[in-house]
Design a protein around this motif. Structure first.
Motif, PDB file in Angstrom:
ATOM      1  N   LEU A 185       0.838  -1.196   0.000  1.00  0.00           N
ATOM      2  CA  LEU A 185       0.000   0.000   0.000  1.00  0.00           C
ATOM      3  C   LEU A 185       0.873   1.245   0.000  1.00  0.00           C
ATOM      4  O   LEU A 185       1.775   1.371   0.841  1.00  0.00           O
ATOM      5  CB  LEU A 185      -0.904   0.022   1.240  1.00  0.00           C
ATOM      6  CG  LEU A 185      -1.817  -1.180   1.472  1.00  0.00           C
ATOM      7  CD1 LEU A 185      -2.565  -1.017   2.785  1.00  0.00           C
ATOM      8  CD2 LEU A 185      -2.795  -1.329   0.325  1.00  0.00           C
ATOM      9  N   SER A 186       0.611   2.126  -0.943  1.00  0.00           N
ATOM     10  CA  SER A 186       1.281   3.427  -0.952  1.00  0.00           C
ATOM     11  C   SER A 186       0.276   4.461  -0.478  1.00  0.00           C
ATOM     12  O   SER A 186      -0.772   4.650  -1.102  1.00  0.00           O
ATOM     13  CB  SER A 186       1.768   3.768  -2.358  1.00  0.00           C
ATOM     14  OG  SER A 186       2.764   2.857  -2.773  1.00  0.00           O
ATOM     15  N   THR A 187       0.564   5.087   0.630  1.00  0.00           N
ATOM     16  CA  THR A 187      -0.352   6.063   1.213  1.00  0.00           C
ATOM     17  C   THR A 187       0.354   7.405   1.369  1.00  0.00           C
ATOM     18  O   THR A 187       1.594   7.483   1.303  1.00  0.00           O
ATOM     19  CB  THR A 187      -0.841   5.591   2.597  1.00  0.00           C
ATOM     20  OG1 THR A 187       0.204   5.829   3.566  1.00  0.00           O
ATOM     21  CG2 THR A 187      -1.200   4.115   2.596  1.00  0.00           C
ATOM     22  N   PRO A 188      -0.424   8.483   1.574  1.00  0.00           N
ATOM     23  CA  PRO A 188       0.208   9.790   1.820  1.00  0.00           C
ATOM     24  C   PRO A 188       1.139   9.775   3.035  1.00  0.00           C
ATOM     25  O   PRO A 188       2.045  10.598   3.147  1.00  0.00           O
ATOM     26  CB  PRO A 188      -0.987  10.712   2.052  1.00  0.00           C
ATOM     27  CG  PRO A 188      -2.101  10.085   1.293  1.00  0.00           C
ATOM     28  CD  PRO A 188      -1.893   8.608   1.444  1.00  0.00           C
ATOM     29  N   GLY A 189       0.921   8.793   3.928  1.00  0.00           N
ATOM     30  CA  GLY A 189       1.763   8.712   5.119  1.00  0.00           C
ATOM     31  C   GLY A 189       2.934   7.768   4.969  1.00  0.00           C
ATOM     32  O   GLY A 189       3.697   7.565   5.910  1.00  0.00           O
ATOM     33  N   GLY A 190       3.073   7.166   3.802  1.00  0.00           N
ATOM     34  CA  GLY A 190       4.167   6.234   3.589  1.00  0.00           C
ATOM     35  C   GLY A 190       3.682   4.906   3.018  1.00  0.00           C
ATOM     36  O   GLY A 190       2.478   4.698   2.823  1.00  0.00           O
ATOM     37  N   SER A 191       4.589   4.019   2.757  1.00  0.00           N
ATOM     38  CA  SER A 191       4.257   2.721   2.174  1.00  0.00           C
ATOM     39  C   SER A 191       4.355   1.614   3.216  1.00  0.00           C
ATOM     40  O   SER A 191       5.184   1.669   4.126  1.00  0.00           O
ATOM     41  CB  SER A 191       5.209   2.400   1.015  1.00  0.00           C
ATOM     42  OG  SER A 191       5.054   3.324  -0.034  1.00  0.00           O
ATOM     43  N   VAL A 192       3.511   0.624   3.048  1.00  0.00           N
ATOM     44  CA  VAL A 192       3.534  -0.534   3.928  1.00  0.00           C
ATOM     45  C   VAL A 192       3.121  -1.753   3.111  1.00  0.00           C
ATOM     46  O   VAL A 192       2.326  -1.639   2.159  1.00  0.00           O
ATOM     47  CB  VAL A 192       2.599  -0.340   5.147  1.00  0.00           C
ATOM     48  CG1 VAL A 192       1.150  -0.237   4.700  1.00  0.00           C
ATOM     49  CG2 VAL A 192       2.765  -1.469   6.154  1.00  0.00           C
ATOM     50  N   GLU A 193       3.659  -2.902   3.421  1.00  0.00           N
ATOM     51  CA  GLU A 193       3.240  -4.121   2.746  1.00  0.00           C
ATOM     52  C   GLU A 193       3.026  -5.228   3.761  1.00  0.00           C
ATOM     53  O   GLU A 193       3.581  -5.198   4.858  1.00  0.00           O
ATOM     54  CB  GLU A 193       4.262  -4.564   1.704  1.00  0.00           C
ATOM     55  CG  GLU A 193       5.575  -5.072   2.258  1.00  0.00           C
ATOM     56  CD  GLU A 193       6.516  -5.553   1.159  1.00  0.00           C
ATOM     57  OE1 GLU A 193       6.385  -5.093   0.007  1.00  0.00           O
ATOM     58  OE2 GLU A 193       7.368  -6.413   1.470  1.00  0.00           O
ATOM     59  N   TYR A 194       2.181  -6.178   3.391  1.00  0.00           N
ATOM     60  CA  TYR A 194       1.970  -7.334   4.259  1.00  0.00           C
ATOM     61  C   TYR A 194       1.893  -8.590   3.409  1.00  0.00           C
ATOM     62  O   TYR A 194       1.508  -8.546   2.233  1.00  0.00           O
ATOM     63  CB  TYR A 194       0.720  -7.154   5.134  1.00  0.00           C
ATOM     64  CG  TYR A 194      -0.610  -7.222   4.425  1.00  0.00           C
ATOM     65  CD1 TYR A 194      -1.303  -8.428   4.317  1.00  0.00           C
ATOM     66  CD2 TYR A 194      -1.198  -6.079   3.883  1.00  0.00           C
ATOM     67  CE1 TYR A 194      -2.539  -8.495   3.694  1.00  0.00           C
ATOM     68  CE2 TYR A 194      -2.437  -6.129   3.272  1.00  0.00           C
ATOM     69  CZ  TYR A 194      -3.108  -7.341   3.163  1.00  0.00           C
ATOM     70  OH  TYR A 194      -4.337  -7.404   2.541  1.00  0.00           O
ATOM     71  N   PRO A 195       2.270  -9.736   3.987  1.00  0.00           N
ATOM     72  CA  PRO A 195       2.322 -10.980   3.222  1.00  0.00           C
ATOM     73  C   PRO A 195       0.986 -11.721   3.230  1.00  0.00           C
ATOM     74  O   PRO A 195       0.188 -11.598   4.162  1.00  0.00           O
ATOM     75  CB  PRO A 195       3.385 -11.795   3.954  1.00  0.00           C
ATOM     76  CG  PRO A 195       3.226 -11.360   5.386  1.00  0.00           C
ATOM     77  CD  PRO A 195       2.853  -9.901   5.334  1.00  0.00           C
ATOM     78  N   ILE A 196       0.775 -12.492   2.196  1.00  0.00           N
ATOM     79  CA  ILE A 196      -0.331 -13.447   2.135  1.00  0.00           C
ATOM     80  C   ILE A 196       0.297 -14.827   1.957  1.00  0.00           C
ATOM     81  O   ILE A 196       0.993 -15.080   0.959  1.00  0.00           O
ATOM     82  CB  ILE A 196      -1.296 -13.134   0.978  1.00  0.00           C
ATOM     83  CG1 ILE A 196      -1.992 -11.793   1.233  1.00  0.00           C
ATOM     84  CG2 ILE A 196      -2.323 -14.252   0.815  1.00  0.00           C
ATOM     85  CD1 ILE A 196      -2.931 -11.356   0.128  1.00  0.00           C
ATOM     86  N   ALA A 197       0.101 -15.683   2.941  1.00  0.00           N
ATOM     87  CA  ALA A 197       0.719 -17.014   2.910  1.00  0.00           C
ATOM     88  C   ALA A 197       0.079 -17.870   1.818  1.00  0.00           C
ATOM     89  O   ALA A 197      -1.140 -17.836   1.617  1.00  0.00           O
ATOM     90  CB  ALA A 197       0.568 -17.691   4.270  1.00  0.00           C
ATOM     91  N   ILE A 198       0.891 -18.629   1.123  1.00  0.00           N
ATOM     92  CA  ILE A 198       0.430 -19.527   0.067  1.00  0.00           C
ATOM     93  C   ILE A 198       0.810 -20.954   0.444  1.00  0.00           C
ATOM     94  O   ILE A 198       1.974 -21.245   0.719  1.00  0.00           O
ATOM     95  CB  ILE A 198       1.072 -19.186  -1.288  1.00  0.00           C
ATOM     96  CG1 ILE A 198       0.884 -17.709  -1.648  1.00  0.00           C
ATOM     97  CG2 ILE A 198       0.509 -20.097  -2.384  1.00  0.00           C
ATOM     98  CD1 ILE A 198      -0.538 -17.309  -1.922  1.00  0.00           C
ATOM     99  N   ARG A 199      -0.186 -21.831   0.468  1.00  0.00           N
ATOM    100  CA  ARG A 199       0.071 -23.244   0.712  1.00  0.00           C
ATOM    101  C   ARG A 199      -0.653 -24.056  -0.363  1.00  0.00           C
ATOM    102  O   ARG A 199      -1.713 -23.670  -0.846  1.00  0.00           O
ATOM    103  CB  ARG A 199      -0.426 -23.672   2.103  1.00  0.00           C
ATOM    104  CG  ARG A 199       0.264 -22.944   3.244  1.00  0.00           C
ATOM    105  CD  ARG A 199       1.703 -23.407   3.417  1.00  0.00           C
ATOM    106  NE  ARG A 199       2.353 -22.765   4.553  1.00  0.00           N
ATOM    107  CZ  ARG A 199       3.053 -21.647   4.489  1.00  0.00           C
ATOM    108  NH1 ARG A 199       3.196 -21.027   3.324  1.00  0.00           N
ATOM    109  NH2 ARG A 199       3.606 -21.124   5.566  1.00  0.00           N
ATOM    110  N   ARG A 200      -0.061 -25.185  -0.721  1.00  0.00           N
ATOM    111  CA  ARG A 200      -0.606 -26.011  -1.801  1.00  0.00           C
ATOM    112  C   ARG A 200      -0.824 -27.441  -1.334  1.00  0.00           C
ATOM    113  O   ARG A 200       0.011 -27.992  -0.621  1.00  0.00           O
ATOM    114  CB  ARG A 200       0.361 -26.028  -2.990  1.00  0.00           C
ATOM    115  CG  ARG A 200       0.649 -24.662  -3.566  1.00  0.00           C
ATOM    116  CD  ARG A 200       1.827 -24.715  -4.541  1.00  0.00           C
ATOM    117  NE  ARG A 200       2.114 -23.400  -5.087  1.00  0.00           N
ATOM    118  CZ  ARG A 200       2.808 -22.457  -4.445  1.00  0.00           C
ATOM    119  NH1 ARG A 200       3.296 -22.706  -3.232  1.00  0.00           N
ATOM    120  NH2 ARG A 200       3.018 -21.289  -5.000  1.00  0.00           N
ATOM    121  N   MET A 201      -1.929 -28.033  -1.801  1.00  0.00           N
ATOM    122  CA  MET A 201      -2.167 -29.440  -1.483  1.00  0.00           C
ATOM    123  C   MET A 201      -1.060 -30.317  -2.056  1.00  0.00           C
ATOM    124  O   MET A 201      -0.710 -31.348  -1.476  1.00  0.00           O
ATOM    125  CB  MET A 201      -3.516 -29.898  -2.037  1.00  0.00           C
ATOM    126  CG  MET A 201      -4.714 -29.564  -1.161  1.00  0.00           C
ATOM    127  SD  MET A 201      -4.560 -30.161   0.545  1.00  0.00           S
ATOM    128  CE  MET A 201      -4.253 -31.907   0.313  1.00  0.00           C
TER     129      MET A 201
END
Length: 326
Positions: free
Chosen positions: A150-166
């Protein structure tokens, strides 16, 4: 906000395989003991049996074109509380192969889950984004995280989304990690071979042995106390449901799975209902009708045993059912 409310029947333009979503959602919503090991595996957590699950809303309305409202249903949204730690989680069970457009839907759902527990204080809106993950039933790959930045007027932040596979898991892995919640989806690991299995009696027998082995292992887990009878019943129901959907065009495979799992579903349903009836009678002090109910359950279970073994006499089947429901 005006417009007619309607339920979204598509996910990213593709009609969902509701049988798979429903199987996942059923286990997630009904069996806390299945969900905790699943979260531990997905997010490298270490929750114990004392962790408490607080389930959130799965339904959200999002404004679409022409100010219409579309209902979106997440596969799971919940909070885990353990030793003073509170964390939100959001997972999706996805039957199509991964592509990056899935991140749009995940972010959309993540925001809705976060807003459900948001708070405003001193002119500040606080939202806690959930720990997110996607369970891919099909496909392979070598990455275990995707990211939302996310790029916001207050700065950038990112978060992970875990991926798992059968495809990363075999039967040994599932039982070793107590990931019983994934057993209904194990058939996806054999999907490419189902047509050949359907036409080859030897391979069909090998396929059947996989499910007989799963049943035997589940029974051992129940006997050892690792798995409650109720959760075992739910798992077997969902194995049957998912396999039925997956094998709709493979008649021989579908019949074999039905013979193995369908019969066990009936047996467990009768046993579970019987034990629940006993518990309710003890709790409420009501014994009237219990004798008749027990006789009915014995008759149902005996009939099931005779249907699966034509050589079994009524007396023998009744004796077996009586011993199990003792």
């Amino acid at each position: 906000m005006s417009g007619k409310k309607k339920e979204s029947k598509k996910k990213d333009g593709v009609y969902s395989d509701f049988a798979y979503d429903d199987a996942y959602r059923t286990m997630e919503s009904e069996c806390d003991d299945l969900l905790i090991p699943f979260v531990n595996y997905f997010h490298n957590e270490n929750y114990g049996s004392s962790a408490k699950i607080i389930r959130g809303r799965n339904e959200h309305f999002i404004e679409g074109e022409n100010h219409s409202e579309q209902k979106r249903i997440t596969d799971s949204a919940f909070e885990i509380v353990d030793n003073g730690k509170h964390r939100l989680y959001h997972h999706e069970c996805e039957s199509k192969k991964y592509d990056d457009t899935l991140l749009v839907r995940m972010f959309e759902y993540d925001v809705q889950v976060a807003l459900d527990s948001s708070a405003i204080k001193e002119h500040c809106l606080r939202v806690d984004m959930p720990y997110s993950g996607i369970l891919l039933l099909r496909g392979s790959g070598d990455f275990d995280k995707a990211y939302v930045k996310l790029s916001t007027p207050g700065g950038s932040v990112e978060y992970p989304i875990a991926i798992r596979r059968m495809s990363e898991l075999g039967i040994e892995d599932i039982f070793e990690k107590h990931l019983y919640m994934l057993l209904p989806f194990y058939i996806f690991n054999m999907e490419s071979s189902l047509d050949a299995i359907n036409e080859d009696s030897e391979r069909l027998e090998e396929f059947s042995d996989v499910y007989r082995d799963i049943l035997a292992r589940l029974e051992k887990e129940v006997e050892s106390g690792f798995l409650p009878v109720m959760s075992c019943s739910v798992i077997i129901n969902m194995i049957h449901k998912v396999a039925y959907k997956m094998t709709m065009k493979r008649e021989k495979v579908q019949k074999r799975v039905g013979d193995i799992m369908g019969g066990k579903v009936i047996e467990l349903e009768v046993i579970t209902a019987h034990r629940q009836g006993i518990a309710e009678g003890r709790t409420e002090g009501r014994q009237e009708g219990k004798t008749e109910e027990r006789a009915e359950n014995i008759a149902k279970l005996a009939a099931h045993y005779m249907s699966t073994d034509p050589l079994l006499s009524k007396e023998e089947a009744t004796k077996m059912a009586t011993e199990i429901l003792a």
